[in-house]
Design an enzyme around this catalytic site. Structure first.
Site, PDB file in Angstrom:
ATOM      1  N   HIS A 177       0.831  -1.203   0.000  1.00 18.31           N
ATOM      2  CA  HIS A 177       0.000   0.000   0.000  1.00 18.31           C
ATOM      3  C   HIS A 177       0.862   1.248   0.000  1.00 18.31           C
ATOM      4  CE1 HIS A 177      -3.302   2.735   1.309  1.00 18.31           C
ATOM      5  NE2 HIS A 177      -3.961   1.952   0.491  1.00 18.31           N
ATOM      6  N   HIS A 207      -7.396  -2.069  -5.133  1.00 15.52           N
ATOM      7  CA  HIS A 207      -7.621  -2.628  -3.796  1.00 15.52           C
ATOM      8  C   HIS A 207      -8.252  -4.012  -3.862  1.00 15.52           C
ATOM      9  CE1 HIS A 207      -6.899   1.628  -2.859  1.00 15.52           C
ATOM     10  NE2 HIS A 207      -6.424   1.182  -1.712  1.00 15.52           N
ATOM     11  N   HIS A 325     -15.366   5.551   2.716  1.00 20.40           N
ATOM     12  CA  HIS A 325     -14.008   4.999   2.728  1.00 20.40           C
ATOM     13  C   HIS A 325     -13.028   5.913   3.471  1.00 20.40           C
ATOM     14  CE1 HIS A 325      -9.974   5.273   0.794  1.00 20.40           C
ATOM     15  NE2 HIS A 325      -9.917   4.061   1.299  1.00 20.40           N
ATOM     16  N   PHE A 346      -1.818   6.740   4.448  1.00 22.22           N
ATOM     17  CA  PHE A 346      -1.696   5.626   3.502  1.00 22.22           C
ATOM     18  C   PHE A 346      -0.388   4.840   3.661  1.00 22.22           C
ATOM     19  CE2 PHE A 346      -4.839   7.652   0.306  1.00 22.22           C
ATOM     20  CZ  PHE A 346      -5.893   6.982   0.897  1.00 22.22           C
ATOM     21  N   HIS A 359     -11.374  -2.555   3.916  1.00 21.54           N
ATOM     22  CA  HIS A 359     -11.402  -2.558   2.454  1.00 21.54           C
ATOM     23  C   HIS A 359     -12.210  -3.706   1.872  1.00 21.54           C
ATOM     24  CE1 HIS A 359      -9.551   0.768   0.361  1.00 21.54           C
ATOM     25  NE2 HIS A 359      -8.977   1.028   1.524  1.00 21.54           N
TER      26      HIS A 359
HETATM   27 CU1  C2O Z   1      -5.560   2.556  -0.453  1.00 20.03          CU
HETATM   28 CU2  C2O Z   1      -8.319   2.927   1.907  1.00 20.03          CU
HETATM   29  O1  C2O Z   1      -6.798   3.061   0.915  1.00 20.03           O
END
Ligand code: C2O
Length: 579
Positions: A177, A207, A325, A346, A359
């Site tokens: 990530h 993701h 999100h 992040f 996620h």
């Molecule tokens: Cu790549 Cu919720 O982030």
């Protein structure tokens, strides 16, 4: 969840009956609440997916997946038209691992103090989705059994114990990530232009692949190929607290870098409204879900995010990325850490096992939006642009083999071998009640300045202004916020209200609430990013009985402290018929 370990056929008949008793055109949520399983799963269970039956991408694929649910799916096309010949050809290319460099903590602009780069291997295989013999069912994290928690814990524990240089090691996985989001990679052949997977149409696909391999690695480590990640069901009141299995300090799922105020029983704040009343929070959350999944989106990009092609910079994330999100990242990240680690930044987000659970629900939103939302709301949910379909990423698979994957192979979660436990979607019918206090609104509007006198606008306090409609009586329109330029080192968020007479911005469960802009700090050149977002007004006009007015009064309510957002302009346009 017991059903995830049953053989496929048993799963269907034992726990997921077909919607035989449901009327064909019941309200959409009725399908979801009661139609627990569909022929869609049977199809995928019975046959190994074939490279060529990419259902959604055929012109015949206009067949809505919900028709499959209703047993009307006989028109399923088998033609694969994914790679439209002759179209433009500059999809985002996968990174060059041997050129991976220093990552930057977007929030303080300092180099990340560890390397986010994965081990380099020369051999890259083009990944082929394996045949699906048994569907994995991702469970709702609040409903899992002690056995499931035990297995999940064991899997994460083993991942943490892998050698540090094994690409499947827990921190190596977390660093994926960081590398893709914090500027460790440049776009190949594009100088020093960052590869960034947020704030564009790459958000959902990247993701999805990331979790796909993470899940397979965990399954491999415990010898259970049916292992499925849990999803944090923050869109349902029963899932609106941090899932209990993540807060036991003795567990491998625990992370100490979380906001202590967000530990259970705190109710998640999907709007960063700072409301404390749990009932109001639940009402706000459901309204936010309704807005970002249904109310504001006029076309596929409004939900998925704006196009990003080779050589380009992200131009804006979709309603779901910006909304729920982002809020969950910020709500969990610890304000006592220097830059809101872990989930609030992040570079560090993947270090909290809760990230993958969060996620998994974000990923579920994509599936729900694609296959379960009424298609009269968004007529065409497919992106057929080859620059989207052929965009590619690199991951290490469960055998530590480096693989190249493309977006077109991740459009259908069932082809990828997993599905989600069916849970009621209370937000689906959470359209706010009608609110038609017209006279009062008109009085208010007469005192608000015209938008043209205020823009470009530095948004550091609540502002209210009038925007003219395209013409009187026009009912199908969009609000466009142009050139929103943000400081990408900060968490920034604002909400948009229309003709909001009571001015109580802590209550979102009312017709006057339209939608949200928000971002997690992310690495960009020059610490800024510019995007334009659109929000459909049609339903709101109807709910407030203002279709016939000449103008509306817009209120922008920042949820962050201080400066950081400039909005170039604001206007209303007709909803383009092409969508
Ligand atoms: Cu790549 Cu919720 O982030």
């Amino acid at each position: 969840m017991a059903s995830s370990h049953l053989p496929c056929a048993t799963t269907i008949s034992a726990t997921l009956p077909l919607p035989s008793a449901q009327p064909l055109f019941a309200k959409p949520s009725h399908f979801l609440t009661h139609a627990k399983r569909s022929p869609r799963l049977q199809v995928s269970c019975a046959t190994a997916p074939n490279k060529n039956d990419s259902v959604d991408d055929t012109p015949q694929g206009k067949v809505d997946r919900r028709n499959m649910l209703l047993g009307l799916g006989g028109l399923y096309g088998a033609t694969n038209l994914v790679s439209t010949p002759g179209a433009s050809a500059n999809p985002i290319q996968p990174p060059e691992l041997d050129k991976c460099g220093v990552a930057t903590n977007a929030a303080n602009q300092k180099p990340v103090e560890f390397s986010c780069c994965p081990p380099v291997t020369q051999r890259i295989i083009d990944y082929k989705l394996p045949p699906v013999f048994q569907m994995k069912i991702r469970p709702s994290a609040h409903r899992v059994s002690p056995e499931y928690i035990f297995k999940y814990n064991m899997a994460i524990d083993r991942m943490k114990r892998l050698p540090q240089d094994d690409p499947r090691n827990f921190l190596q996985q977390a660093n994926i990530h960081c590398a893709y989001c914090n500027g460790a990679y440049d776009q190949p052949g594009q100088g020093t232009l960052d590869l960034q997977v947020h704030e564009s149409w790459l958000f959902f696909p990247f993701h999805r692949w990331y979790l796909y391999f993470y899940e397979r690695i965990l399954g491999k480590l415990i010898g259970d190929p049916t292992f499925a990640l849990p999803f944090w069901n923050w869109d349902n009141p029963k899932g609106m607290t941090m899932p209990p299995m993540f807060v036991d300090p003795r567990s491998a799922l625990y992370d100490e870098k979380r906001d202590p105020a967000s530990l259970p029983p705190a109710v998640v704040d999907l709007g960063n409204t700072q409301v404390t009343d749990p009932l109001q929070l639940v009402a706000n959350n459901l309204t936010i879900m309704y807005s970002e999944m249904i109310r504001v989106n006029a076309n596929v990009y409004d939900f998925m995010g704006q196009p990003l092609r080779e050589g380009g910079k992200p131009k804006g994330g979709g309603s779901s990325e910006r909304g729920s999100h982002t809020s969950v990242h910020i709500w969990v990240g610890d304000p006592n850490q220097p830059t809101r680690e872990d989930l609030g930044n992040f570079y560090s987000a993947g270090r909290d096992p809760l990230f993958y659970c969060h996620h998994a629900n974000v990923d579920r939103m994509w599936t729900l939006w694609q296959y379960f939302l009424p298609s009269n709301k968004v007529p065409d949910k497919r992106i057929t642009d080859p620059d989207f379909l052929n965009a590619a990423f690199l991951f290490y698979d469960e055998n530590a083999q480096l693989v190249r994957v493309t977006v077109k192979d991740c459009l259908d979660n069932l082809r990828m071998g997993y599905d989600f436990e069916r849970i009621d979607l209370p937000w689906l019918d959470y359209r706010p009640p009608r609110q038609t206090a017209k006279a009062k609104v008109l009085r208010t509007s007469s005192t608000a300045p015209k938008a043209s006198t205020l823009f470009p606008l530095n948004l550091d306090k609540v502002v209210r202004f009038q925007v003219d409609k395209t013409k009187k009586g026009k009912a199908d329109e969009l609000l466009v916020l142009e050139n929103i330029t943000v400081d990408t080192t900060k968490f920034l968020k604002f909400d948009v209200f229309v003709n909001d007479e009571d001015d109580n911005a802590t209550e979102l469960d009312k017709a006057a609430y339209l939608g949200t802009y928000a971002q997690v700090p992310h690495k960009t050149p020059n610490k800024t990013a510019t995007s334009t977002i659109r929000m459909k007004l049609t339903e709101l006009y109807d709910d407030m009985d203002i279709s016939d007015d000449d103008s509306i009064v817009v209120t922008l309510v920042p949820r962050h402290q201080g400066p950081g957002v400039t909005i170039g302009g604001i206007k209303i346009i007709e909803n383009p018929s092409d969508n």
